[in-house]
Motif scaffolding. Structure first.
Motif, mmCIF file in Angstrom:
data_model
loop_
_atom_site.group_PDB
_atom_site.id
_atom_site.type_symbol
_atom_site.label_atom_id
_atom_site.label_comp_id
_atom_site.label_asym_id
_atom_site.label_seq_id
_atom_site.Cartn_x
_atom_site.Cartn_y
_atom_site.Cartn_z
ATOM 1 N N LYS A 95 0.847 -1.193 0.000
ATOM 2 C CA LYS A 95 0.000 0.000 0.000
ATOM 3 C C LYS A 95 0.882 1.243 0.000
ATOM 4 C CE LYS A 95 -3.797 1.834 2.886
ATOM 5 N NZ LYS A 95 -4.555 1.585 4.136
ATOM 6 N N ILE A 96 0.600 2.174 -0.905
ATOM 7 C CA ILE A 96 1.325 3.441 -0.921
ATOM 8 C C ILE A 96 0.332 4.598 -0.906
ATOM 9 C CG2 ILE A 96 3.302 2.464 -2.139
ATOM 10 C CD1 ILE A 96 2.289 3.986 -4.655
ATOM 11 N N GLN A 97 0.768 5.719 -0.363
ATOM 12 C CA GLN A 97 -0.057 6.934 -0.354
ATOM 13 C C GLN A 97 0.346 7.836 -1.495
ATOM 14 O OE1 GLN A 97 -0.130 9.258 3.298
ATOM 15 N NE2 GLN A 97 -0.745 11.109 2.193
ATOM 16 N N MET A 98 -0.676 8.332 -2.222
ATOM 17 C CA MET A 98 -0.498 9.396 -3.200
ATOM 18 C C MET A 98 -1.482 10.510 -2.864
ATOM 19 S SD MET A 98 0.099 7.338 -6.793
ATOM 20 C CE MET A 98 0.434 8.868 -7.691
ATOM 21 N N ASP A 99 -1.401 11.597 -3.601
ATOM 22 C CA ASP A 99 -2.222 12.764 -3.277
ATOM 23 C C ASP A 99 -2.833 13.337 -4.549
ATOM 24 O OD1 ASP A 99 -1.272 13.251 -0.294
ATOM 25 O OD2 ASP A 99 0.527 12.894 -1.497
ATOM 26 N N LEU A 100 -4.121 13.722 -4.438
ATOM 27 C CA LEU A 100 -4.822 14.422 -5.504
ATOM 28 C C LEU A 100 -6.056 15.055 -4.898
ATOM 29 C CD1 LEU A 100 -5.056 15.116 -8.553
ATOM 30 C CD2 LEU A 100 -6.505 13.077 -8.778
ATOM 31 N N ALA A 101 -6.296 16.324 -5.186
ATOM 32 C CA ALA A 101 -7.438 17.044 -4.616
ATOM 33 C C ALA A 101 -8.723 16.244 -4.823
ATOM 34 C CB ALA A 101 -7.555 18.418 -5.250
ATOM 35 N N SER A 102 -9.542 16.207 -3.797
ATOM 36 C CA SER A 102 -10.748 15.371 -3.814
ATOM 37 C C SER A 102 -11.759 15.819 -4.868
ATOM 38 C CB SER A 102 -11.408 15.374 -2.430
ATOM 39 O OG SER A 102 -11.741 16.700 -2.037
ATOM 40 N N ILE A 118 -8.137 1.431 -5.092
ATOM 41 C CA ILE A 118 -7.676 2.591 -4.332
ATOM 42 C C ILE A 118 -8.649 2.875 -3.187
ATOM 43 C CG2 ILE A 118 -6.539 3.633 -6.333
ATOM 44 C CD1 ILE A 118 -8.873 5.652 -6.416
ATOM 45 N N GLU A 119 -8.136 3.551 -2.173
ATOM 46 C CA GLU A 119 -8.950 4.019 -1.048
ATOM 47 C C GLU A 119 -8.753 5.517 -0.932
ATOM 48 O OE1 GLU A 119 -7.388 1.900 2.271
ATOM 49 O OE2 GLU A 119 -8.439 0.019 1.793
ATOM 50 N N ARG A 120 -9.842 6.262 -0.956
ATOM 51 C CA ARG A 120 -9.780 7.723 -0.852
ATOM 52 C C ARG A 120 -9.832 8.150 0.606
ATOM 53 N NH1 ARG A 120 -8.346 12.244 -3.764
ATOM 54 N NH2 ARG A 120 -9.158 12.247 -5.881
ATOM 55 N N LEU A 128 -3.590 0.119 -3.577
ATOM 56 C CA LEU A 128 -3.466 -1.225 -3.015
ATOM 57 C C LEU A 128 -2.950 -2.180 -4.088
ATOM 58 C CD1 LEU A 128 -6.896 -1.327 -1.141
ATOM 59 C CD2 LEU A 128 -4.725 -0.442 -0.314
ATOM 60 N N PHE A 129 -1.861 -2.859 -3.800
ATOM 61 C CA PHE A 129 -1.275 -3.805 -4.748
ATOM 62 C C PHE A 129 -1.702 -5.225 -4.407
ATOM 63 C CE2 PHE A 129 1.351 -0.068 -4.977
ATOM 64 C CZ PHE A 129 1.704 0.030 -6.323
ATOM 65 N N PRO A 130 -1.845 -6.076 -5.400
ATOM 66 C CA PRO A 130 -2.304 -7.451 -5.140
ATOM 67 C C PRO A 130 -1.230 -8.350 -4.541
ATOM 68 C CG PRO A 130 -1.925 -7.126 -7.487
ATOM 69 C CD PRO A 130 -1.779 -5.791 -6.844
ATOM 70 N N ARG A 131 0.006 -7.878 -4.528
ATOM 71 C CA ARG A 131 1.079 -8.641 -3.885
ATOM 72 C C ARG A 131 1.982 -7.684 -3.135
ATOM 73 N NH1 ARG A 131 6.027 -7.821 -6.003
ATOM 74 N NH2 ARG A 131 6.270 -7.273 -8.220
ATOM 75 N N THR A 132 2.846 -8.244 -2.314
ATOM 76 C CA THR A 132 3.799 -7.426 -1.574
ATOM 77 C C THR A 132 4.918 -6.949 -2.495
ATOM 78 O OG1 THR A 132 3.355 -8.616 0.473
ATOM 79 C CG2 THR A 132 5.416 -7.387 0.346
ATOM 80 N N LEU A 133 5.147 -5.650 -2.506
ATOM 81 C CA LEU A 133 6.266 -5.078 -3.231
ATOM 82 C C LEU A 133 7.508 -5.178 -2.348
ATOM 83 C CD1 LEU A 133 4.587 -1.818 -4.620
ATOM 84 C CD2 LEU A 133 4.693 -4.078 -5.701
ATOM 85 N N LEU A 134 8.596 -5.684 -2.888
ATOM 86 C CA LEU A 134 9.793 -5.942 -2.106
ATOM 87 C C LEU A 134 10.779 -4.788 -2.191
ATOM 88 C CD1 LEU A 134 10.343 -9.691 -3.087
ATOM 89 C CD2 LEU A 134 9.129 -8.755 -1.101
ATOM 90 N N ALA A 135 11.510 -4.581 -1.104
ATOM 91 C CA ALA A 135 12.511 -3.508 -1.074
ATOM 92 C C ALA A 135 13.495 -3.691 -2.222
ATOM 93 C CB ALA A 135 13.241 -3.512 0.259
#
Length: 574
Positions: A95-102, A118-120, A128-135
């Protein structure tokens, strides 16, 4: 301006004489926009916390690149676009956070040909990604969106989109979003600490209009008979509020400036076509001496590959990296008025906004709370430009004029991580703080080398206040942090208290500081009369210091250097 306060505790920052009120009125009107960009909020909102905080969903990745493609609809005053973001995973996550005016509708977020959920949450959204993104992974996602952006109320200070027409009735559209953020019009990781290494910006507009953005004008091509796309390549890290869109009936002019290395810096000018005849001559006359002066103090222009550009806008100006917004109407001073108090010698907007190419664009604060680094150093760059072109006495007069702009209304340094902005004193007061450090250091060469060292060390990076002040302390060779924090954290100016007395049979003055920072210690320049040379006395923290005077010297003849130092002085009663 409502709420503007002028200190009367010291004649150096007392109100203007009656005959100067006309110029002072213009100065206040101009500076009001800089000093009060947004309504103050003492209590951060949830939205502020989400936007300002480095959440785990932000800390887990580092943005490397954006490809931003935007098409404005000039009739509907809307935009649609797609933004591809390439990032490196720093900590494993789904899961990562991005930004865009509502106010915008997110059409899709695509990854590996899949549409992601996505979750607003207000002006933020979580991917939300369907798998774990690795470092260590590098990931590409593309966000498509559409909607009507907020219109700027008072650009550039209360920003957004500006939809207007030029004097010939042609569409004229520009952005200015420093105080509302890049996410006011495009999806991104909208936090000052994470600048992409590079960008590609594509703007598609109706023919025959011209679109201008940041970076090198790479190419343009027809989409169809009615629309044309303009492509700009940004090859350096960029502070996201600097990413801009300009659409108008622009002429495209070019010039060159020879760098110290002998290489040519490309200069691009985009005036409205109706101003094309005068623009190149006017801009060259202002830009080339300014670049030369800034090279002297700061080093070569920091974005050589992308070139230097001025873009005519319907608002005063903005430091859009390599595409500076210019709206000063081809006049000296500010809109033809004596903004500086030293006369109509130069175009203020060109000098100030170009100063930001070094301070704010090359060296950027890592949090909105650090924006005094942008504004304070840039405002002091104005004085260095004056010193370069017109001499030290005029530069000193220029800085003296800045004192009348200081509000001392609230701290310059607000809380971090809550999207908070400090007092508008981040301009004049922070510049006067730097001027004080220069005087107190006692050797111009050391102070000016420190400025260059900051740029050599932190260009194309972000830096926080504590790191920067610790760096300056090491290079200047004395404890500047308590001094700077007095100006940045508190509204009271440091006050030198003095009283007549004697020590070991000699008459003189007892001196001490009245400050909020307990470790504040600052050497003071003084002289026993106007005919004598300046001397320096070390006034330490938390103790009185005795200043011996000659037998014939009188207390009232002593002159304190309140032009070289932004301090107050006050006689204590015995």
């Amino acid at each position: 301006m409502a709420g503007f306060k002028i200190s009367t505790l010291n004649p150096e920052i007392a109100p203007f004489p009656a005959q100067e009120w006309r110029s002072f009125f213009y100065l206040l009107v101009i500076w009001a926009g800089f000093l009060v960009p947004l309504k103050a909020q003492d209590v951060p909102t949830r939205s502020d916390s989400i936007k300002g905080r480095l959440t785990p969903e932000r800390l887990c990745y580092d943005v490397l690149y954006y490809r931003l493609s935007v098409t404005p609809d000039l009739l509907r005053k809307s935009i649609e676009g797609a933004c591809t973001m390439r990032f490196k995973v720093l900590e494993q996550t789904q899961k990562i956070q991005m930004d865009l005016a509502s106010r915008f509708r997110i059409l899709s977020v695509l990854w590996e040909n899949r549409k992601l959920k996505i979750e607003r949450d207000g002006d933020a959204f979580f991917v939300l990604f369907p798998r774990t993104l690795l470092a260590g992974e590098e990931v590409w996602i593309e966000t498509s969106w559409e909607g009507i952006p907020a219109e700027a109320v008072k650009p550039p200070w209360e920003g957004g989109f500006v939809w207007t027409q030029d004097p010939q009735g042609q569409p004229w559209v520009c952005t200015a979003v420093q105080n509302v953020g890049a996410s006011a019009w495009w999806p991104c990781k909208d936090h000052p600490s994470d600048e992409p290494d590079s960008m590609l910006i594509i703007i598609t507009v109706p023919k025959p209009l011209v679109a201008v953005a940041n970076g090198w004008p790479a190419t343009s091509f027809d989409q169809n008979k009615k629309k044309r796309s303009f492509v700009y390549r940004v090859s350096y890290p960029i502070n996201l509020y600097n990413v801009c869109l300009n659409v108008g009936d622009y002429a495209e002019l070019s010039s060159h400036y020879t760098l110290p290395s002998g290489k040519l810096l490309n200069l691009h000018y985009y005036p409205l076509k109706i101003h094309a005849d005068k623009a190149k001559t006017y801009f060259d006359a202002e830009v080339k001496p300014m670049l030369s002066c800034f090279e002297k103090y700061f080093g070569p222009y920091p974005f050589v590959r992308d070139g230097f550009a001025l873009v005519e806008t319907p608002f005063a100006g903005m430091e859009h990296q390599s595409a500076i917004a210019y709206g000063n109407k081809y006049q000296k001073g500010y809109l033809g008025k004596d903004y500086s108090g030293i006369g109509l010698d130069f175009d203020f907007i060109i000098v100030h906004e170009a100063g930001h190419e070094y301070w704010g664009n090359a060296v950027s604060g890592s949090d909105r709370a650090d924006w005094w680094i942008h504004e304070g150093f840039c405002t002091y760059a104005e004085a260095l430009y004056v010193e370069c072109r017109y001499g030290p006495e005029k530069a000193l007069a220029y800085m003296k004029g800045k004192k009348r702009l200081v509000l001392n209304d609230k701290p310059i340094l607000p809380p971090r991580h809550v999207n908070a902005q400090g007092s508008g004193d981040m301009y004049a007061k922070a510049a006067l703080m730097l001027h004080t450090l220069r005087t107190a250091t006692g050797q111009d060469s050391i102070f000016l080398k420190t400025l260059k060292a900051i740029l050599d060390t932190f260009s194309y990076k972000t830096v926080d206040t504590e790191t920067l002040l610790a760096f300056m302390e090491r290079h200047l060779g004395w404890p500047v942090r308590p001094v700077c924090y007095q100006y940045l954290r508190h509204t009271r100016l440091p006050t030198l208290l003095y009283r007549s007395g004697a020590h070991q049979g000699q008459n003189g003055l007892w001196l001490r500081w009245e400050t909020d920072e307990p470790d504040f210690a600052l050497p003071v320049r003084w002289r026993p009369s106007k005919m004598k040379a300046w001397q320096t006395v070390e006034v330490l923290a938390r103790e009185e210091v005795f200043l011996p005077l000659s037998p014939h010297a009188q207390e009232e003849d002593v002159i304190w250097d309140t032009e070289g130092m932004f301090i107050l002085t006050r006689r204590e009663n015995p």
